[in-house]
Design a protein around this motif. Structure first.
Motif, PDB file in Angstrom:
ATOM      1  N   CYS A  54      45.228  27.127  69.516  1.00 10.96           N
ATOM      2  CA  CYS A  54      46.559  27.358  68.312  1.00 10.96           C
ATOM      3  C   CYS A  54      47.599  26.388  68.491  1.00 10.96           C
ATOM      4  CB  CYS A  54      46.610  29.237  68.516  1.00 10.96           C
ATOM      5  SG  CYS A  54      45.999  30.314  67.271  1.00 10.96           S
ATOM      6  N   GLY A  55      46.967  25.538  69.913  1.00  4.61           N
ATOM      7  CA  GLY A  55      48.131  25.096  70.717  1.00  4.61           C
ATOM      8  C   GLY A  55      49.537  25.705  71.277  1.00  4.61           C
ATOM      9  N   THR A  56      49.091  26.799  71.663  1.00  2.00           N
ATOM     10  CA  THR A  56      50.493  27.624  72.211  1.00  2.00           C
ATOM     11  C   THR A  56      50.706  27.900  74.311  1.00  2.00           C
ATOM     12  OG1 THR A  56      49.249  29.878  72.465  1.00  2.00           O
ATOM     13  CG2 THR A  56      50.235  29.617  70.057  1.00  2.00           C
ATOM     14  N   PHE A  57      51.819  28.254  74.971  1.00  4.49           N
ATOM     15  CA  PHE A  57      52.249  28.987  75.913  1.00  4.49           C
ATOM     16  C   PHE A  57      51.544  29.452  75.778  1.00  4.49           C
ATOM     17  CE2 PHE A  57      54.872  30.172  79.539  1.00  4.49           C
ATOM     18  CZ  PHE A  57      54.375  28.861  80.401  1.00  4.49           C
ATOM     19  N   GLY A  58      51.474  30.608  76.274  1.00  2.51           N
ATOM     20  CA  GLY A  58      50.622  31.843  75.711  1.00  2.51           C
ATOM     21  C   GLY A  58      50.377  32.680  75.092  1.00  2.51           C
ATOM     22  N   CYS A  59      49.587  33.947  75.605  1.00  2.73           N
ATOM     23  CA  CYS A  59      48.864  34.761  74.555  1.00  2.73           C
ATOM     24  C   CYS A  59      49.150  36.287  74.904  1.00  2.73           C
ATOM     25  CB  CYS A  59      47.537  34.427  74.092  1.00  2.73           C
ATOM     26  SG  CYS A  59      46.959  35.432  72.959  1.00  2.73           S
ATOM     27  N   VAL A  60      49.749  37.099  74.441  1.00  4.16           N
ATOM     28  CA  VAL A  60      49.461  38.436  75.071  1.00  4.16           C
ATOM     29  C   VAL A  60      48.900  39.504  74.131  1.00  4.16           C
ATOM     30  CG1 VAL A  60      50.747  40.489  76.237  1.00  4.16           C
ATOM     31  CG2 VAL A  60      50.859  38.184  76.317  1.00  4.16           C
ATOM     32  N   LEU A  61      47.857  41.469  74.695  1.00  8.04           N
ATOM     33  CA  LEU A  61      47.353  41.322  73.389  1.00  8.04           C
ATOM     34  C   LEU A  61      48.409  42.866  74.127  1.00  8.04           C
ATOM     35  CD1 LEU A  61      45.262  42.356  71.087  1.00  8.04           C
ATOM     36  CD2 LEU A  61      43.731  43.053  73.656  1.00  8.04           C
ATOM     37  N   TRP A  62      48.326  43.941  72.444  1.00  3.43           N
ATOM     38  CA  TRP A  62      49.245  44.801  73.179  1.00  3.43           C
ATOM     39  C   TRP A  62      49.031  46.035  72.095  1.00  3.43           C
ATOM     40  CZ3 TRP A  62      53.611  44.485  76.175  1.00  3.43           C
ATOM     41  CH2 TRP A  62      54.373  43.004  76.004  1.00  3.43           C
ATOM     42  N   GLU A  63      48.780  46.757  73.167  1.00  2.00           N
ATOM     43  CA  GLU A  63      48.416  48.579  71.865  1.00  2.00           C
ATOM     44  C   GLU A  63      49.485  49.159  71.910  1.00  2.00           C
ATOM     45  OE1 GLU A  63      45.070  51.697  72.091  1.00  2.00           O
ATOM     46  OE2 GLU A  63      46.029  51.208  74.372  1.00  2.00           O
ATOM     47  N   ALA A  64      50.188  49.907  70.878  1.00  2.00           N
ATOM     48  CA  ALA A  64      50.932  50.354  70.528  1.00  2.00           C
ATOM     49  C   ALA A  64      50.867  52.479  71.045  1.00  2.00           C
ATOM     50  CB  ALA A  64      51.649  50.598  68.993  1.00  2.00           C
ATOM     51  N   SER A  65      51.607  52.572  71.670  1.00  2.00           N
ATOM     52  CA  SER A  65      51.777  53.968  72.394  1.00  2.00           C
ATOM     53  C   SER A  65      51.217  55.277  71.075  1.00  2.00           C
ATOM     54  CB  SER A  65      52.426  55.137  73.040  1.00  2.00           C
ATOM     55  OG  SER A  65      53.555  55.259  72.608  1.00  2.00           O
TER      56      SER A  65
ATOM     57  N   GLN B   6      49.520  30.068  84.598  1.00  2.00           N
ATOM     58  CA  GLN B   6      48.384  30.855  84.848  1.00  2.00           C
ATOM     59  C   GLN B   6      49.293  32.206  85.925  1.00  2.00           C
ATOM     60  OE1 GLN B   6      45.220  30.268  85.135  1.00  2.00           O
ATOM     61  NE2 GLN B   6      45.756  28.496  83.220  1.00  2.00           N
ATOM     62  N   LYS B   7      50.661  32.486  85.715  1.00  2.00           N
ATOM     63  CA  LYS B   7      51.044  33.586  86.387  1.00  2.00           C
ATOM     64  C   LYS B   7      50.915  34.980  85.433  1.00  2.00           C
ATOM     65  CE  LYS B   7      56.006  34.846  87.895  1.00  2.00           C
ATOM     66  NZ  LYS B   7      57.179  34.538  88.124  1.00  2.00           N
ATOM     67  N   ILE B   8      50.704  35.356  86.321  1.00  2.00           N
ATOM     68  CA  ILE B   8      50.676  37.456  85.880  1.00  2.00           C
ATOM     69  C   ILE B   8      51.960  37.758  86.162  1.00  2.00           C
ATOM     70  CG2 ILE B   8      49.290  38.977  86.109  1.00  2.00           C
ATOM     71  CD1 ILE B   8      47.979  36.877  84.997  1.00  2.00           C
ATOM     72  N   TRP B   9      52.715  38.704  85.117  1.00  2.00           N
ATOM     73  CA  TRP B   9      53.586  38.582  84.569  1.00  2.00           C
ATOM     74  C   TRP B   9      53.679  41.044  84.921  1.00  2.00           C
ATOM     75  CZ3 TRP B   9      58.794  36.413  85.197  1.00  2.00           C
ATOM     76  CH2 TRP B   9      58.469  35.299  84.724  1.00  2.00           C
ATOM     77  N   ARG B  10      54.234  41.172  85.752  1.00  2.00           N
ATOM     78  CA  ARG B  10      54.122  42.566  86.238  1.00  2.00           C
ATOM     79  C   ARG B  10      55.139  43.403  84.877  1.00  2.00           C
ATOM     80  NH1 ARG B  10      49.125  43.405  88.540  1.00  2.00           N
ATOM     81  NH2 ARG B  10      49.569  41.627  90.161  1.00  2.00           N
ATOM     82  N   GLU B  11      56.425  42.502  84.974  1.00  2.00           N
ATOM     83  CA  GLU B  11      57.280  43.175  83.899  1.00  2.00           C
ATOM     84  C   GLU B  11      57.307  42.366  83.049  1.00  2.00           C
ATOM     85  OE1 GLU B  11      62.351  43.495  83.818  1.00  2.00           O
ATOM     86  OE2 GLU B  11      61.139  43.108  86.013  1.00  2.00           O
ATOM     87  N   HIS B  12      57.928  42.914  81.493  1.00  2.00           N
ATOM     88  CA  HIS B  12      57.793  42.797  80.357  1.00  2.00           C
ATOM     89  C   HIS B  12      58.532  43.442  79.730  1.00  2.00           C
ATOM     90  CE1 HIS B  12      54.311  40.295  79.131  1.00  2.00           C
ATOM     91  NE2 HIS B  12      53.500  40.374  80.874  1.00  2.00           N
TER      92      HIS B  12
END
Length: 279
Positions: free
Chosen positions: A34-45, A67-73
């Motif tokens: 998709c030509g994007t900078f980042g991608c995140v998979l979420w799950e709702a509680s 390549q950075k892993i973010w501990r806080e979003h």
């Protein structure tokens, strides 16, 4: 045909993965297509409610070009992600700072650092019925998501829950088998009570390392109750650095403590240690 090739690449990469860390490879493939900078998979509680702003958005996996892993979003329920889940339709945010998106603005440390301005949030559902969302991010200098890209991203996003759960089930099967073998070997070694404590700690450390690797966790620690109903737990294994003291480390659990609740035989999920009820 163009869609089919992209979808095939995602499936092909997904079927190759054998550890939870492999989810990042799947997200990287989707982001690349998709030509994007980042991608995140979420799950709702389970208690997620966009209208009341309650519940949590739990991060399952992430990939960023840096390549950075973010501990806080710090993504609130009332965000583009939460809105997409609530409305069960993709949300294409052209500019997170635009006035029309004020109610679903995306405020996050990584978004500020990398100049994320465009968000495509695609709702999805896991096999167990849990709701989730796959987010794609672009920086301010990149074009907005086109209708064509939204359709392609939606097709690939729908695959994410199945690939995620396939990897999770495969990891669980192999891990259960490995742990069972380790426990059987340990039982044979525990014939002598003199070696009991040393053997338990050796096994605890080994199991923690196995879990950390397979579950892609930051740390895994194992506690055993010293005596039935004592609510005093001794740390018998951890992937954290060993302390300077050689003495046993223990903790006393109150009636509402997660360790005490886990004695009932059910997992205890703490989505955010900073929330008041877990202080």
């Amino acid at each position: 045909i163009e869609y089919a090739r992209s979808v095939a690449r995602v499936v092909s990469e997904g079927l190759k993965q054998e550890t939870m860390a492999g989810i990042r490879t799947i997200l990287k493939t989707i982001a690349s297509e998709c030509g994007t900078f980042g991608c995140v998979l979420w799950e709702a509680s389970a208690d997620f409610n966009y209208g009341f702003g309650t519940g949590n958005l739990n991060l399952l996996a992430q990939w960023f070009a840096s390549q950075k892993i973010w501990r806080e979003h710090s993504v609130p329920v009332k965000s583009a992600t939460g809105y997409a889940i609530s409305e069960n339709r993709p949300v294409n945010v052209f500019d997170v700072q635009a006035e029309q998106y004020a109610s679903i603005a995306y405020h996050s440390p990584f978004a500020k650092e990398h100049g994320i301005a465009k968000v495509l949030a695609i709702p999805l559902e896991f096999c167990d019925g849990a709701k989730g969302c796959l987010n794609l991010y672009r920086q301010r200098s990149s074009p907005r998501f086109s209708e064509h890209e939204c359709q392609l991203a939606t097709l690939m996003a729908r695959l994410a829950p199945y690939l995620y759960e396939r990897i999770r089930d495969e990891v669980a099967y192999r891990l259960t088998k490995k742990v069972n073998n380790d426990l059987q070997a340990a039982c044979l070694d525990l014939a002598s009570m003199d070696r009991f404590r040393a053997s338990v700690k050796t096994l605890g450390k080994k199991l923690c390392e196995e879990l950390k690797h397979n579950l892609h966790a930051f740390d895994v620690s194992m506690f055993l109750e010293i005596q039935d109903d004592s609510r005093v737990f001794e740390l018998v294994g951890s992937t954290l650095p060993e302390p300077e003291s050689d003495g046993p480390r223990s903790v006393t659990a109150s009636i509402n403590d997660p360790l005490a609740k886990a004695l009932a035989g059910q997992p205890v999920l703490i989505p955010d240690l900073g929330r008041e009820e877990w202080e």
